[in-house]
Design an enzyme around this catalytic site. Sequence first.
Site, PDB file in Angstrom:
ATOM      1  N   ASN A   1       0.850  -1.195   0.000  1.00 32.08           N
ATOM      2  CA  ASN A   1       0.000   0.000   0.000  1.00 32.08           C
ATOM      3  C   ASN A   1       0.886   1.246   0.000  1.00 32.08           C
ATOM      4  OD1 ASN A   1       0.498   0.888   2.861  1.00 32.08           O
ATOM      5  ND2 ASN A   1      -0.272  -1.172   3.227  1.00 32.08           N
TER       6      ASN A   1
ATOM      7  N   ASP B   1      -4.320  -6.639   5.650  1.00 30.32           N
ATOM      8  CA  ASP B   1      -5.254  -7.518   6.364  1.00 30.32           C
ATOM      9  C   ASP B   1      -5.157  -8.946   5.840  1.00 30.32           C
ATOM     10  OD1 ASP B   1      -6.315  -5.609   8.113  1.00 30.32           O
ATOM     11  OD2 ASP B   1      -7.526  -4.764   6.485  1.00 30.32           O
TER      12      ASP B   1
ATOM     13  N   LYS C   1       8.681 -16.982 -10.653  1.00 27.84           N
ATOM     14  CA  LYS C   1       7.915 -15.877 -11.234  1.00 27.84           C
ATOM     15  C   LYS C   1       6.746 -16.432 -12.060  1.00 27.84           C
ATOM     16  CE  LYS C   1       8.386 -11.902 -14.213  1.00 27.84           C
ATOM     17  NZ  LYS C   1       9.075 -11.401 -15.378  1.00 27.84           N
TER      18      LYS C   1
ATOM     19  N   ILE D   1      -2.079  -7.534  14.652  1.00 27.36           N
ATOM     20  CA  ILE D   1      -0.971  -7.340  15.599  1.00 27.36           C
ATOM     21  C   ILE D   1      -1.430  -6.500  16.792  1.00 27.36           C
ATOM     22  CG2 ILE D   1       1.381  -6.431  15.840  1.00 27.36           C
ATOM     23  CD1 ILE D   1       1.614  -6.773  12.725  1.00 27.36           C
TER      24      ILE D   1
HETATM   25  O1  PMT Z   1       3.096   6.153   6.428  1.00 25.77           O
HETATM   26  P1  PMT Z   1       2.464   7.460   6.013  1.00 25.77           P
HETATM   27  O2  PMT Z   1       2.539   7.693   4.521  1.00 25.77           O
HETATM   28  O3  PMT Z   1       3.007   8.628   6.790  1.00 25.77           O
HETATM   29  O4  PMT Z   1       0.908   7.355   6.328  1.00 25.77           O
HETATM   30  C1  PMT Z   1       0.473   7.245   7.651  1.00 25.77           C
HETATM   31  C2  PMT Z   1      -0.722   6.318   7.765  1.00 25.77           C
HETATM   32  C3  PMT Z   1      -1.877   6.898   6.974  1.00 25.77           C
HETATM   33  C4  PMT Z   1      -0.379   4.922   7.251  1.00 25.77           C
HETATM   34  C5  PMT Z   1      -1.066   6.253   9.303  1.00 25.77           C
HETATM   35  O5  PMT Z   1      -1.398   7.537   9.745  1.00 25.77           O
HETATM   36  C6  PMT Z   1      -2.239   5.307   9.561  1.00 25.77           C
HETATM   37  O6  PMT Z   1      -3.388   5.683   9.530  1.00 25.77           O
HETATM   38  N1  PMT Z   1      -1.902   4.012   9.866  1.00 25.77           N
HETATM   39  C7  PMT Z   1      -2.893   2.929  10.048  1.00 25.77           C
HETATM   40  C8  PMT Z   1      -3.402   2.531   8.717  1.00 25.77           C
HETATM   41  C9  PMT Z   1      -4.318   1.337   8.747  1.00 25.77           C
HETATM   42  O7  PMT Z   1      -4.063   0.462   8.007  1.00 25.77           O
HETATM   43  O8  PMT Z   1      -5.274   1.327   9.634  1.00 25.77           O
HETATM   44  P2  PMT Z   1      -6.263   0.085   9.847  1.00 25.77           P
HETATM   45  O9  PMT Z   1      -7.557   0.760  10.064  1.00 25.77           O
HETATM   46  O10 PMT Z   1      -6.197  -0.908   8.770  1.00 25.77           O
HETATM   47  O11 PMT Z   1      -5.726  -0.598  11.139  1.00 25.77           O
HETATM   48  C10 PMT Z   1      -6.097  -0.162  12.451  1.00 25.77           C
HETATM   49  C11 PMT Z   1      -4.953  -0.382  13.401  1.00 25.77           C
HETATM   50  O12 PMT Z   1      -4.664  -1.778  13.531  1.00 25.77           O
HETATM   51  C12 PMT Z   1      -3.650   0.267  12.986  1.00 25.77           C
HETATM   52  O13 PMT Z   1      -3.037   0.735  14.157  1.00 25.77           O
HETATM   53  C13 PMT Z   1      -2.853  -0.881  12.375  1.00 25.77           C
HETATM   54  O14 PMT Z   1      -1.451  -0.691  12.537  1.00 25.77           O
HETATM   55  C14 PMT Z   1      -3.331  -2.067  13.198  1.00 25.77           C
HETATM   56  N2  PMT Z   1      -3.332  -3.337  12.465  1.00 25.77           N
HETATM   57  C15 PMT Z   1      -4.120  -3.513  11.373  1.00 25.77           C
HETATM   58  C16 PMT Z   1      -4.154  -4.729  10.739  1.00 25.77           C
HETATM   59  C17 PMT Z   1      -3.335  -5.771  11.220  1.00 25.77           C
HETATM   60  N3  PMT Z   1      -3.320  -6.955  10.642  1.00 25.77           N
HETATM   61  N4  PMT Z   1      -2.547  -5.574  12.286  1.00 25.77           N
HETATM   62  C18 PMT Z   1      -2.539  -4.378  12.916  1.00 25.77           C
HETATM   63  O15 PMT Z   1      -1.811  -4.191  13.884  1.00 25.77           O
END
Ligand code: PMT
Length: 394
Positions: free
Chosen positions: A209, A278, A288, A307
Amino acid sequence: MALQGKHLVLGVTGGVAAYKAAVLLRQLQRAGASVQVVMTEAATRFVTPVTFQALSGQPVCVDLWDARFANNMAHIELSRAADAILVAPASADFLARLAQGQADDLLSALALARTCPLLVAPAMNRQMWENPATRRNVKTLRQDGVLCLGPAAGVQACGEAGEGRMWEPEDLLESLAAFFTPKVLAGRRVLMTAGPTFEAIDPVRGITNLSSGRMGYAIARAAARAGAAVTLVSGPVALETPLGVERISVCSALEMHQAVMERAGQAEVFIGVAAVADYRVATAAGHKLKKDAGAPPQILLTPNPDILAEVAALPQPPFCVGFAAESENLDAYAEAKRRKKHIPLIVGNLIQDGFGGAQNRVILFDDAGRHPLPAAPKDHLARQLIEHIAPLLA
Ligand code: PMT
């Protein structure tokens, strides 16, 4: 800006590294500081005062008997006006004179007359640095409360290699910014994730991403400046590791998961900034994938571990901070994630604001409600986030 409103005296002494002081001056100004340059006579043989005058927009002071100062008290006036004095480069001779308390030129006199902190960035030939006399002087200066930044090891102007190179301007700037940052996380162990993950499809392709890592790295830097011991588990990004931060580089969500879970038990704060995939490819191809191999390949996905949710579910979890990147309904979705993952604080941002750029706009959601932080550089928001977290740790 990290040095907003600070007034600094930048002392430049005689050494080849004096040319780097011009770059440092620019960086200090960009960080918000106003800078008065004071040079020793020897420094003017390497770079002329005109360079520093043009860059700083201020006449450079060299002479102890400068008639522009009332009562010929340049050393008093300059040191009283300063929030800190940084001498970069600091030559072996200057360190010796400083350790002796000599005041035979303007820079040494104002250092002796100072009421503000003094930081020095030594730069000299490696044998001069290793000489017992220099070691003694540096020890004395440290005992006197002078902060010694460096030197670094590497190839020197004389052609030799070893310790004695002046720290790079960006490292000196970082140290100065850390010096002025209140230590609200002193001694705290902070574990973080940042950047994207990369889920392999085959040896050259994958699912990832647009996270640049900038938000996470800014937070790691702010936490380190605030006195925390920071471990940053980072997906693939093109960023320098912030000074003083331990970085663990990973690629996939599974690697990130393992690196975090191995360390989460020792952490007092966990901040999940990474945009973790996810899903991953159920079985990545060992070779490949060929375009002409018949029908287009079907890629079967399987869920990755969450996580943040796993860390929050530990028997004695660290204080957990999540991020939520949404394209709409930010309040509702972010708060729902906070409750679902059982975490005390989540930082909501819109995808169009947060991903990739140097700025962001966020809303913090915690038990006390919502706390919007207006659009600002990520470094600035990171500082505000750390200031918000610190009192919640008690
Ligand atoms: O890196 P930059 O370009 O500066 O951009 C910053 C950002 C937009 C990436 C950052 O500010 C941000 O929003 N990060 C979280 C992005 C995200 O994927 O959010 P989520 O809604 O999918 O996940 C929610 C939370 O769970 C996050 O803290 C994520 O780290 C955590 N998570 C999600 C999925 C997973 N399998 N494990 C996790 O720990």
